[in-house]
Structure formats: structure tokens, C-alpha cells
Design a protein around this motif. Structure first.
Motif, PDB file in Angstrom:
ATOM      1  N   GLY A 121       1.150  -1.133   0.182  1.00  0.00           N
ATOM      2  CA  GLY A 121       0.008  -0.318   0.103  1.00  0.00           C
ATOM      3  C   GLY A 121       0.746   1.741  -0.427  1.00  0.00           C
ATOM      4  N   ASN A 122       1.776   1.238   1.262  1.00  0.00           N
ATOM      5  CA  ASN A 122       2.809   2.881   1.351  1.00  0.00           C
ATOM      6  C   ASN A 122       3.221   2.372  -0.193  1.00  0.00           C
ATOM      7  OD1 ASN A 122       1.959   3.890   3.968  1.00  0.00           O
ATOM      8  ND2 ASN A 122       2.372   2.057   4.333  1.00  0.00           N
ATOM      9  N   GLY A 123       4.055   1.280  -0.629  1.00  0.00           N
ATOM     10  CA  GLY A 123       5.022   1.276  -1.896  1.00  0.00           C
ATOM     11  C   GLY A 123       4.110   1.946  -3.659  1.00  0.00           C
ATOM     12  N   LEU A 124       2.778   1.621  -3.199  1.00  0.00           N
ATOM     13  CA  LEU A 124       2.124   1.932  -4.526  1.00  0.00           C
ATOM     14  C   LEU A 124       1.968   3.476  -4.162  1.00  0.00           C
ATOM     15  CD1 LEU A 124      -0.769  -0.581  -5.308  1.00  0.00           C
ATOM     16  CD2 LEU A 124       1.586  -0.074  -6.395  1.00  0.00           C
ATOM     17  N   ILE A 125       1.872   4.169  -2.864  1.00  0.00           N
ATOM     18  CA  ILE A 125       1.388   5.655  -2.558  1.00  0.00           C
ATOM     19  C   ILE A 125       2.713   6.147  -3.318  1.00  0.00           C
ATOM     20  CG2 ILE A 125       0.963   7.491  -1.290  1.00  0.00           C
ATOM     21  CD1 ILE A 125      -1.085   5.435   0.184  1.00  0.00           C
ATOM     22  N   LEU A 126       3.782   5.729  -3.092  1.00  0.00           N
ATOM     23  CA  LEU A 126       4.855   6.386  -3.644  1.00  0.00           C
ATOM     24  C   LEU A 126       4.876   6.924  -4.655  1.00  0.00           C
ATOM     25  CD1 LEU A 126       7.315   4.711  -0.101  1.00  0.00           C
ATOM     26  CD2 LEU A 126       6.740   7.677  -0.506  1.00  0.00           C
ATOM     27  N   LEU A 148       1.736  13.091   2.125  1.00  0.00           N
ATOM     28  CA  LEU A 148       1.211  11.822   1.259  1.00  0.00           C
ATOM     29  C   LEU A 148       1.955  10.744   1.345  1.00  0.00           C
ATOM     30  CD1 LEU A 148      -1.419  10.247   1.741  1.00  0.00           C
ATOM     31  CD2 LEU A 148      -1.372  10.341  -0.386  1.00  0.00           C
ATOM     32  N   LEU A 149       3.022  11.564   0.485  1.00  0.00           N
ATOM     33  CA  LEU A 149       4.488  10.999   0.639  1.00  0.00           C
ATOM     34  C   LEU A 149       5.241  10.832   1.598  1.00  0.00           C
ATOM     35  CD1 LEU A 149       6.352  11.377  -2.724  1.00  0.00           C
ATOM     36  CD2 LEU A 149       7.522  11.491  -0.680  1.00  0.00           C
ATOM     37  N   ASN A 150       5.431  11.779   2.009  1.00  0.00           N
ATOM     38  CA  ASN A 150       5.895  11.675   3.230  1.00  0.00           C
ATOM     39  C   ASN A 150       5.463  10.705   4.714  1.00  0.00           C
ATOM     40  OD1 ASN A 150       8.219  13.791   4.231  1.00  0.00           O
ATOM     41  ND2 ASN A 150       6.836  14.736   2.645  1.00  0.00           N
ATOM     42  N   LEU A 151       4.435  10.475   4.210  1.00  0.00           N
ATOM     43  CA  LEU A 151       3.454  10.090   5.362  1.00  0.00           C
ATOM     44  C   LEU A 151       3.830   8.200   5.329  1.00  0.00           C
ATOM     45  CD1 LEU A 151       1.527   9.470   7.970  1.00  0.00           C
ATOM     46  CD2 LEU A 151      -0.008   9.428   6.200  1.00  0.00           C
ATOM     47  N   ALA A 152       3.724   7.876   3.685  1.00  0.00           N
ATOM     48  CA  ALA A 152       3.630   6.627   3.879  1.00  0.00           C
ATOM     49  C   ALA A 152       5.877   6.371   3.860  1.00  0.00           C
ATOM     50  CB  ALA A 152       3.372   6.323   1.536  1.00  0.00           C
ATOM     51  N   LEU A 153       6.284   7.325   3.467  1.00  0.00           N
ATOM     52  CA  LEU A 153       7.874   7.143   4.029  1.00  0.00           C
ATOM     53  C   LEU A 153       7.589   6.528   5.287  1.00  0.00           C
ATOM     54  CD1 LEU A 153       9.900   9.714   1.689  1.00  0.00           C
ATOM     55  CD2 LEU A 153      10.026   7.174   2.204  1.00  0.00           C
ATOM     56  N   ASN A 173      -3.622   3.169   6.796  1.00  0.00           N
ATOM     57  CA  ASN A 173      -2.884   4.865   6.630  1.00  0.00           C
ATOM     58  C   ASN A 173      -3.222   4.216   4.585  1.00  0.00           C
ATOM     59  OD1 ASN A 173      -3.493   6.524   8.436  1.00  0.00           O
ATOM     60  ND2 ASN A 173      -1.029   6.355   8.520  1.00  0.00           N
ATOM     61  N   PRO A 174      -2.559   4.227   4.030  1.00  0.00           N
ATOM     62  CA  PRO A 174      -2.692   3.637   2.521  1.00  0.00           C
ATOM     63  C   PRO A 174      -4.216   3.205   2.100  1.00  0.00           C
ATOM     64  CG  PRO A 174      -1.208   2.337   3.252  1.00  0.00           C
ATOM     65  CD  PRO A 174      -1.971   2.695   4.793  1.00  0.00           C
ATOM     66  N   LEU A 175      -5.083   2.843   3.030  1.00  0.00           N
ATOM     67  CA  LEU A 175      -6.446   2.119   2.288  1.00  0.00           C
ATOM     68  C   LEU A 175      -6.900   4.090   3.000  1.00  0.00           C
ATOM     69  CD1 LEU A 175      -7.627  -1.154   3.750  1.00  0.00           C
ATOM     70  CD2 LEU A 175      -7.116  -0.679   1.602  1.00  0.00           C
ATOM     71  N   ILE A 176      -7.006   4.328   4.367  1.00  0.00           N
ATOM     72  CA  ILE A 176      -7.956   5.142   4.179  1.00  0.00           C
ATOM     73  C   ILE A 176      -7.895   7.042   3.835  1.00  0.00           C
ATOM     74  CG2 ILE A 176      -7.948   7.149   5.768  1.00  0.00           C
ATOM     75  CD1 ILE A 176      -9.110   4.606   6.786  1.00  0.00           C
ATOM     76  N   TYR A 177      -6.366   6.801   3.216  1.00  0.00           N
ATOM     77  CA  TYR A 177      -5.649   7.968   2.114  1.00  0.00           C
ATOM     78  C   TYR A 177      -5.615   7.619   0.298  1.00  0.00           C
ATOM     79  CZ  TYR A 177      -4.106  10.601   6.109  1.00  0.00           C
ATOM     80  OH  TYR A 177      -4.208  10.987   7.638  1.00  0.00           O
ATOM     81  N   SER A 178      -6.933   6.683   0.152  1.00  0.00           N
ATOM     82  CA  SER A 178      -6.543   6.386  -0.783  1.00  0.00           C
ATOM     83  C   SER A 178      -7.925   6.484  -0.899  1.00  0.00           C
ATOM     84  CB  SER A 178      -5.734   6.082  -2.300  1.00  0.00           C
ATOM     85  OG  SER A 178      -5.920   4.438  -0.993  1.00  0.00           O
ATOM     86  N   MET A 179      -8.866   5.235   0.302  1.00  0.00           N
ATOM     87  CA  MET A 179      -9.969   4.803  -1.070  1.00  0.00           C
ATOM     88  C   MET A 179     -10.999   6.151  -1.392  1.00  0.00           C
ATOM     89  SD  MET A 179     -12.495   2.915   2.195  1.00  0.00           S
ATOM     90  CE  MET A 179     -11.765   4.366   3.909  1.00  0.00           C
ATOM     91  N   ARG A 180     -10.638   6.804  -1.027  1.00  0.00           N
ATOM     92  CA  ARG A 180     -11.883   8.037  -1.613  1.00  0.00           C
ATOM     93  C   ARG A 180     -11.562   9.198  -2.660  1.00  0.00           C
ATOM     94  NH1 ARG A 180     -17.665   6.995  -0.163  1.00  0.00           N
ATOM     95  NH2 ARG A 180     -17.930   6.570   1.665  1.00  0.00           N
TER      96      ARG A 180
END
Length: 311
Positions: A39-44, A61-66, A284-291
């Protein structure tokens, strides 16, 4: 009795008493870890590869994923290795490194979540000032402040904790090196110095949490004034999950670091630690990408790109 010079390793808490349950816990943790990595890798990758996502929101969001990747990678791999190989040991240096990295990344993440709450407040409540308050330089400074404050906090707590004389035992009643459980091993009243530092850090965290809550109160008031019911629903569906995750993270971290020893138990401590150290990076990846349709479209475009690069 052992002290800092004689202790070469610590013994972490085992997840279960039987080998079968240990392997089951290993499989569950592996699934959670892989989901967090994916999830975090896909966001990055999506934010880095798509220029349309080079905006303040996706920068944060990139910083949060890192930070999420670093945080979960600090604790779970060692716990999984111990469960797989039926051991509990972690070296003294490994424990110190785990404490430093965990405090660094968790503190930086909490500061970043505070900055993200400010971003949402400006974007929704002060849209006319968005360009002047949230330029690229201002966003970079807020992110740098989050990382820097996390580093300073980690240096303070790691130096305080591992300068204490330890003599009771080398058994840490947690699946990773958590400061409250290391303090229990101290034979000196000097541990009160680190307790004071923890109270100070938690007080700052309370200030950040109050700022986040006040920001969201203003956001919700602005949302309720929106004429469109669809717009209100969309805003609430995005903001409420974020606030829920932040509240879970903050409340469980406070319980972990400030609860009195009289109500401490291995099972309670384990559940609380999982809730604030493992659950947020995984969800977090689900929460921030779901919508977020824009982010989902960017992720979908990654797969043809990856297939072309690796035929």
C-alpha cells in the motif's frame, strides 16, 4: 546483577507459548507487513511518477508513506524473525537502534499529521489564502520541521534510556524495544529523568492533538455550511477516517507511555502496542486512497508502466 556493561542482549516478548501459535502469528504479521509495504509502496510510486500529483497534499502523503514504511519495518521484521526461528533475543545495539528509529519515525509522523491537519484547514476554510500559505517552500519547511523534531526527540529519549543502569533483568515484556518496558529494568532513580522527558514529549503531543481537533472542528463547521449535500458527504467521508486514525494513534500511544504499572499486563500492553505501531501504517494507505479517485487512477497507470519496464 547485570548492568549496562554486562548486558549484551535483551529478550523480547514471545507472541505465544506453543510452536504452532508462533507460526500462526508469523503468518499474520507477514500478511500485515506485506500489505503495508504494498500500500505505501504504491502511494510512493504513484506520487513520484505522476506530475499531476506533485501538489502539497500528495507531497505530505508521500512523506507519510515513507514514515509508515520505516515505522513498521523497524518493529515487525525482527518480531517475525523471532517467531519464525523460535527465539526472543535482540542485541543491545539492535535494541538501542530500534528505540531510536521507532521514536524518530513515530514522532515525525505525528508532527506530519499535525501539518496535514493544518493543510486541510487552509484548503477548506481559507481557500483564498491557499497559494500564499501553502506554497512549495512552506510545505517543504513543514515537512523538514516534522522530520527534524522527530530526530531530536529520538536522540533525547534514546540517550536518556540507554544511559540508565540496568540490573533487574534483560527481559523486555513487549514484542519490540519499547521505552516504558526498558525503564522497568532500571535499578536507579535516574529513570525518573526519562519519565520526565516522556511526560514533556507527551505534553507536546497533547498540544498537537488539540491543534488537530480544533482544525477539524473548523473544517466540519465549514463543511456544514456547504450548499451541496454531495459535497458535504464527500468531505465528511474523507475527514472522519483521518481523524479516527489520528485519535486511535494518539490515545493508544498515551496509554502505552503513561499508564501506571499497576494496570500493566503483557496481553494489554501487546494489544496497545499493535494498535499504535502496526495498525496505522497498515491502514493509512487505505484511508488516504479509498476516496481519492485521482490517486487510484495514478496507481492503475503504474501497472502497465511496470510491465513495460519488466517484460
Amino acid at each position: 546483577m547485570p548492568n549496562n556493561s554486562s548486558i549484551t542482549e535483551f529478550l523480547l516478548l514471545a507472541f505465544a507459548d506453543t510452536r504452532e501459535l508462533e507460526l500462526l502469528h508469523f503468518a499474520l504479521l507477514l500478511g500485515i507487513y506485506l500489505a503495508a509495504l504494498l500500500g505505501n509502496g504504491l502511494i510512493l510510486s504513484a506520487v513520484a511518477c505522476h506530475h499531476r500529483l506533485h501538489t502539497p497534499m500528495y507531497f505530505f502523503l508521500l512523506n507519510l508513506a515513507l514514515l509508515d514504511l520505516g515505522c513498521i519495518s523497524t518493529t515487525l521484521p525482527k518480531a517475525m524473525a523471532n517467531a519464525l526461528w523460535d527465539t526472543r533475543a535482540i542485541s543491545y545495539q539492535g535494541c538501542a537502534a530500534q528505540v531510536f528509529l521507532f521514536i524518530f519515525l513515530m514522532s515525525a509522523e505525528y508532527s506530519l499529521l499535525t501539518a496535514m491537519a493544518y493543510y486541510r484547514y487552509v484548503a477548506i476554510c481559507k481557500p483564498l489564502h491557499y497559494g500564499s500559505l501553502l506554497g512549495s517552500r512552506a510545505c517543504a519547511q513543514m515537512a523538514a520541521a516534522a522530520w527534524g523534531s522527530g530526530f531530536l526527540n529520538a536522540v533525547l529519549h534514546t540517550a536518556n534510556t540507554f544511559s540508565l543502569p540496568l540490573s533487574h533483568s534483560n527481559a523486555v515484556d513487549q514484542f519490540f524495544c519499547e521505552i516504558p518496558h526498558i525503564l522497568k529494568l532500571s535499578c536507579s532513580d535516574a529513570y525518573l529523568r526519562e519519565v520526565g522527558a516522556l511526560v514533556f514529549s507527551v505534553s507536546l503531543g497533547c498540544g498537537c492533538f488539540v491543534f488537530i481537533v480544533v482544525s477539524y472542528v473548523h473544517i466540519f463547521r465549514a463543511v456544514l455550511r456547504m450548499p451541496s449535500e454531495q459535497g458535504r458527504h464527500k468531505a465528511f467521508s474523507k475527514c472522519l477516517p483521518h481523524l479516527a486514525v489520528i485519535s486511535l494513534y494518539f490515545s493508544t500511544a498515551m496509554i502505552a507511555y503513561l499508564k501506571p504499572p499497576s494496570i500493566s499486563s503483557p496481553s494489554l500492553d501487546l494489544v496497545v502496542a499493535l494498535l499504535y505501531s502496526v495498525v496505522p501504517p497498515a491502514v493509512n494507505p487505505l484511508i488516504y486512497s479509498m476516496r481519492n479517485q485521482e490517486l487510484k487512477n495514478a496507481v492503475r497507470k503504474l501497472f502497465p508502466y511496470i510491465l513495460l519496464k519488466h517484460p
